[in-house]
Design a protein around this motif. Sequence first.
Motif, PDB file in Angstrom:
ATOM      1  N   ILE A 117       1.524  -1.479  -0.329  1.00 52.39           N
ATOM      2  CA  ILE A 117       0.291  -0.041   0.492  1.00 52.39           C
ATOM      3  C   ILE A 117       1.006   1.284   0.195  1.00 52.39           C
ATOM      4  CG2 ILE A 117      -1.391   1.400   1.139  1.00 52.39           C
ATOM      5  CD1 ILE A 117      -3.084  -0.965   0.139  1.00 52.39           C
ATOM      6  N   GLU A 118       0.197   2.026  -0.694  1.00 51.08           N
ATOM      7  CA  GLU A 118       1.541   2.817  -1.085  1.00 51.08           C
ATOM      8  C   GLU A 118       0.055   4.356  -0.516  1.00 51.08           C
ATOM      9  OE1 GLU A 118       3.447   6.260  -4.255  1.00 51.08           O
ATOM     10  OE2 GLU A 118       4.850   3.863  -3.645  1.00 51.08           O
ATOM     11  N   LEU A 119       0.632   5.736   0.809  1.00 51.71           N
ATOM     12  CA  LEU A 119      -0.319   6.860   1.057  1.00 51.71           C
ATOM     13  C   LEU A 119       0.642   7.717   0.655  1.00 51.71           C
ATOM     14  CD1 LEU A 119      -2.005   5.571   3.710  1.00 51.71           C
ATOM     15  CD2 LEU A 119      -2.547   5.517   1.727  1.00 51.71           C
ATOM     16  N   THR A 120      -0.284   8.677  -0.260  1.00 54.95           N
ATOM     17  CA  THR A 120       0.718   9.818  -0.224  1.00 54.95           C
ATOM     18  C   THR A 120       0.208  10.801   0.779  1.00 54.95           C
ATOM     19  OG1 THR A 120       1.236   9.475  -2.224  1.00 54.95           O
ATOM     20  CG2 THR A 120       1.393  11.861  -1.712  1.00 54.95           C
ATOM     21  N   VAL A 121       1.147  12.031   1.157  1.00 60.69           N
ATOM     22  CA  VAL A 121       0.544  12.372   2.867  1.00 60.69           C
ATOM     23  C   VAL A 121       1.024  14.552   2.103  1.00 60.69           C
ATOM     24  CG1 VAL A 121      -0.017  13.658   4.423  1.00 60.69           C
ATOM     25  CG2 VAL A 121       0.623  10.997   4.271  1.00 60.69           C
ATOM     26  N   TRP A 122      -0.096  15.749   2.382  1.00 55.59           N
ATOM     27  CA  TRP A 122       0.419  16.594   2.381  1.00 55.59           C
ATOM     28  C   TRP A 122       0.435  17.351   3.417  1.00 55.59           C
ATOM     29  CZ3 TRP A 122      -1.983  19.328  -3.060  1.00 55.59           C
ATOM     30  CH2 TRP A 122      -1.342  18.529  -4.045  1.00 55.59           C
ATOM     31  N   HIS A 123       1.399  17.750   3.839  1.00 60.12           N
ATOM     32  CA  HIS A 123       1.751  18.391   4.898  1.00 60.12           C
ATOM     33  C   HIS A 123       2.195  19.833   5.299  1.00 60.12           C
ATOM     34  CE1 HIS A 123       6.031  19.011   5.881  1.00 60.12           C
ATOM     35  NE2 HIS A 123       5.497  18.053   5.528  1.00 60.12           N
ATOM     36  N   SER A 124       1.798  20.690   6.296  1.00 60.96           N
ATOM     37  CA  SER A 124       2.095  22.546   5.947  1.00 60.96           C
ATOM     38  C   SER A 124       2.813  22.862   7.259  1.00 60.96           C
ATOM     39  CB  SER A 124       1.010  22.535   5.814  1.00 60.96           C
ATOM     40  OG  SER A 124      -0.208  22.522   7.007  1.00 60.96           O
ATOM     41  N   PHE A 125       3.294  21.903   7.731  1.00 61.54           N
ATOM     42  CA  PHE A 125       4.616  22.093   8.960  1.00 61.54           C
ATOM     43  C   PHE A 125       6.193  23.271   7.873  1.00 61.54           C
ATOM     44  CE2 PHE A 125       2.339  18.378  10.234  1.00 61.54           C
ATOM     45  CZ  PHE A 125       1.855  18.900  11.250  1.00 61.54           C
ATOM     46  N   ALA A 126       6.220  24.200   8.975  1.00 62.68           N
ATOM     47  CA  ALA A 126       7.273  24.589   8.290  1.00 62.68           C
ATOM     48  C   ALA A 126       8.645  24.372   8.596  1.00 62.68           C
ATOM     49  CB  ALA A 126       7.640  26.184   9.677  1.00 62.68           C
ATOM     50  N   ALA A 127       9.220  24.229   6.973  1.00 60.20           N
ATOM     51  CA  ALA A 127      10.671  23.655   7.316  1.00 60.20           C
ATOM     52  C   ALA A 127      11.474  23.420   8.109  1.00 60.20           C
ATOM     53  CB  ALA A 127      11.039  24.137   5.770  1.00 60.20           C
TER      54      ALA A 127
ATOM     55  N   SER B 189      10.881  22.519  10.941  1.00 60.31           N
ATOM     56  CA  SER B 189      10.512  23.215  12.619  1.00 60.31           C
ATOM     57  C   SER B 189      10.525  21.908  13.548  1.00 60.31           C
ATOM     58  CB  SER B 189       9.682  24.112  12.041  1.00 60.31           C
ATOM     59  OG  SER B 189       8.250  22.539  11.614  1.00 60.31           O
ATOM     60  N   LYS B 190      10.360  22.108  14.404  1.00 55.37           N
ATOM     61  CA  LYS B 190       9.677  20.527  15.348  1.00 55.37           C
ATOM     62  C   LYS B 190       8.740  20.079  14.998  1.00 55.37           C
ATOM     63  CE  LYS B 190      12.138  21.520  19.977  1.00 55.37           C
ATOM     64  NZ  LYS B 190      12.025  22.683  21.077  1.00 55.37           N
ATOM     65  N   GLU B 191       8.168  21.128  14.365  1.00 53.46           N
ATOM     66  CA  GLU B 191       6.519  20.555  14.220  1.00 53.46           C
ATOM     67  C   GLU B 191       6.375  19.725  13.252  1.00 53.46           C
ATOM     68  OE1 GLU B 191       7.036  23.822  14.949  1.00 53.46           O
ATOM     69  OE2 GLU B 191       5.592  24.227  15.502  1.00 53.46           O
ATOM     70  N   GLN B 192       7.813  19.735  12.529  1.00 53.37           N
ATOM     71  CA  GLN B 192       7.957  18.945  10.816  1.00 53.37           C
ATOM     72  C   GLN B 192       9.180  17.691  11.252  1.00 53.37           C
ATOM     73  OE1 GLN B 192      11.059  20.164   8.263  1.00 53.37           O
ATOM     74  NE2 GLN B 192       9.600  18.946   6.747  1.00 53.37           N
TER      75      GLN B 192
ATOM     76  N   THR C 123       8.678  16.087  14.214  1.00 56.28           N
ATOM     77  CA  THR C 123       6.791  15.703  15.130  1.00 56.28           C
ATOM     78  C   THR C 123       6.803  14.873  14.294  1.00 56.28           C
ATOM     79  OG1 THR C 123       7.839  17.373  16.933  1.00 56.28           O
ATOM     80  CG2 THR C 123       5.783  15.137  16.830  1.00 56.28           C
ATOM     81  N   PHE C 124       6.193  15.575  13.345  1.00 52.93           N
ATOM     82  CA  PHE C 124       5.124  14.488  11.757  1.00 52.93           C
ATOM     83  C   PHE C 124       5.898  13.980  11.511  1.00 52.93           C
ATOM     84  CE2 PHE C 124       4.677  15.174   7.610  1.00 52.93           C
ATOM     85  CZ  PHE C 124       3.477  14.393   7.231  1.00 52.93           C
ATOM     86  N   GLU C 125       7.527  13.399  11.373  1.00 53.16           N
ATOM     87  CA  GLU C 125       7.894  12.901   9.635  1.00 53.16           C
ATOM     88  C   GLU C 125       8.800  11.439  11.469  1.00 53.16           C
ATOM     89  OE1 GLU C 125      11.371  15.221   8.831  1.00 53.16           O
ATOM     90  OE2 GLU C 125      10.471  15.816   7.209  1.00 53.16           O
ATOM     91  N   SER C 126       8.957  11.653  12.073  1.00 54.53           N
ATOM     92  CA  SER C 126       9.019  10.850  13.329  1.00 54.53           C
ATOM     93  C   SER C 126       7.649   9.869  13.669  1.00 54.53           C
ATOM     94  CB  SER C 126       9.501  11.019  14.423  1.00 54.53           C
ATOM     95  OG  SER C 126       8.310  12.078  15.246  1.00 54.53           O
ATOM     96  N   ARG C 127       6.475  10.502  13.298  1.00 57.77           N
ATOM     97  CA  ARG C 127       5.065   9.439  13.703  1.00 57.77           C
ATOM     98  C   ARG C 127       4.974   8.685  12.476  1.00 57.77           C
ATOM     99  NH1 ARG C 127       5.303   7.847  18.036  1.00 57.77           N
ATOM    100  NH2 ARG C 127       7.490   7.802  17.414  1.00 57.77           N
ATOM    101  N   ILE C 128       5.647   9.648  11.349  1.00 51.70           N
ATOM    102  CA  ILE C 128       5.021   8.615  10.278  1.00 51.70           C
ATOM    103  C   ILE C 128       5.507   7.884  10.153  1.00 51.70           C
ATOM    104  CG2 ILE C 128       6.017   8.903   7.682  1.00 51.70           C
ATOM    105  CD1 ILE C 128       3.561  10.355   8.350  1.00 51.70           C
ATOM    106  N   GLU C 129       6.677   7.589  10.433  1.00 55.02           N
ATOM    107  CA  GLU C 129       8.119   6.089  10.201  1.00 55.02           C
ATOM    108  C   GLU C 129       7.642   5.390  11.902  1.00 55.02           C
ATOM    109  OE1 GLU C 129      10.614   5.829   8.976  1.00 55.02           O
ATOM    110  OE2 GLU C 129      10.619   7.282   7.506  1.00 55.02           O
ATOM    111  N   ALA C 130       7.415   5.582  12.464  1.00 57.22           N
ATOM    112  CA  ALA C 130       6.128   4.409  13.487  1.00 57.22           C
ATOM    113  C   ALA C 130       5.449   4.404  12.866  1.00 57.22           C
ATOM    114  CB  ALA C 130       5.703   5.689  15.399  1.00 57.22           C
ATOM    115  N   PHE C 131       4.203   4.969  12.718  1.00 58.44           N
ATOM    116  CA  PHE C 131       3.566   4.429  11.324  1.00 58.44           C
ATOM    117  C   PHE C 131       3.462   3.362  10.790  1.00 58.44           C
ATOM    118  CE2 PHE C 131       0.073   4.048   8.230  1.00 58.44           C
ATOM    119  CZ  PHE C 131      -1.064   3.601   9.138  1.00 58.44           C
ATOM    120  N   MET C 132       4.858   3.841  10.017  1.00 58.41           N
ATOM    121  CA  MET C 132       5.158   2.545   8.658  1.00 58.41           C
ATOM    122  C   MET C 132       5.704   1.208   9.501  1.00 58.41           C
ATOM    123  SD  MET C 132       6.297   4.441   5.211  1.00 58.41           S
ATOM    124  CE  MET C 132       7.480   5.934   6.313  1.00 58.41           C
TER     125      MET C 132
END
Length: 379
Positions: free
Chosen positions: A36-46, A48-51, A53-62
């Motif tokens: 399964i391949e999913l594409t996600v668009w996010h709007s966190f600042a480049a 940034s801590k938000e970005q 944190t988001f990327e670490s959670r994506i890795e956890a989900f995969m």
Amino acid sequence: MDGRIISSLIVVLILFSPGCLSTDESSELDSTDSNIELTVWHSFAAESKEQATFESRIEAFMSSNPGVEVKISAIPYPEADQQFMIAAQGGEAPDIVRLSSDQLGKIGDIRVGGQPLLEDLRLHLTPIERSKFDPRALNAMKYEGDLLGIPASQDCLSLLFNPILFDVAGVDYPNENWTLNDMLLAASTLTSGDVNGLALPVKDAYWWFGFQAGFGGSLFDENGTPTLNSNGSSDSMDWMLDLELEHGVVQTGTNIESMKTQFLSSKTAMIIDGPWNWVTYEAGRIPLQQTLLPIVSDTGERIAPLVTYKGWSVSKQSLNKEWSTKLALFLSSSEVQKEFAIETYTMPTHIDLYDDSDISDNIVISGFLEQLMQGTPAP
């Protein structure tokens, strides 16, 4: 033995075999779901801590869902709705996109081939799943009854101040009992030389909405009719403009960026800003503090800032709506929201986090949550 009894026993054995009753959100893929391949668009600042944190959670989900690959792309927050609509009209929409509650309203009416651009998530979330979110946040992500996003965060403005400048001037710190007159008096005392007592973009509508509510005005009446001609609306606008024109406590021409610059350089004692810039101010070694916005004496109402919401939406064009919804729920889960709150001061929408000790003991998060409860949900 009766054939019906044998059949019943077989059904029972199957149901209670390992994995058949599993409720684990990170369930393994069926053979038909592999790759399964999913594409996600996010709007966190480049960067940034938000970005991060988001990327670490994506890795956890995969990691929890082998066979699911998530590809992420960053888009500018102000352009998220436009870019998504353009992509959807070309049949190239991502599976999941991060949108704000007001952006959902712009997308809600658009149709491609007679179909809406976003999936109605009411069909995918159980009543128990929906009950975990603040009702105000969940309602803000609806458009004409359809649930177009899962609320992952909320935010609003509040009063921030530099205690050092107050100490130097011998002025008492702001507190939750302050009136607008108290704030104006303090700002006048603190305005000296190249230092202003207060900074905010007085002509920016987002900042004005909270004052409008405090003065008794509102954007719409009970029937949804615009009420911008009300006395509260004009009185609040006059009061804000007078901060520059009459009282001189706000530097003329102050905008959002110059407000931040003034505060970072200790050229203003107070600002009205949100939690999204707190980390920036901390990095600038400003020992800032926060308190509730003041009360308008004439109405007895507190300045009620506009509360806005952001969350995760699933494209109607997604070929993997089930897994897209699972990912959207994961990114909006209590666990992920708590991590965002602790790491980035992002305000959660999960009601169980309001009483979480890690949240309530954090003076920044708890302070803004208290302000949120006094705010006005964005229409």
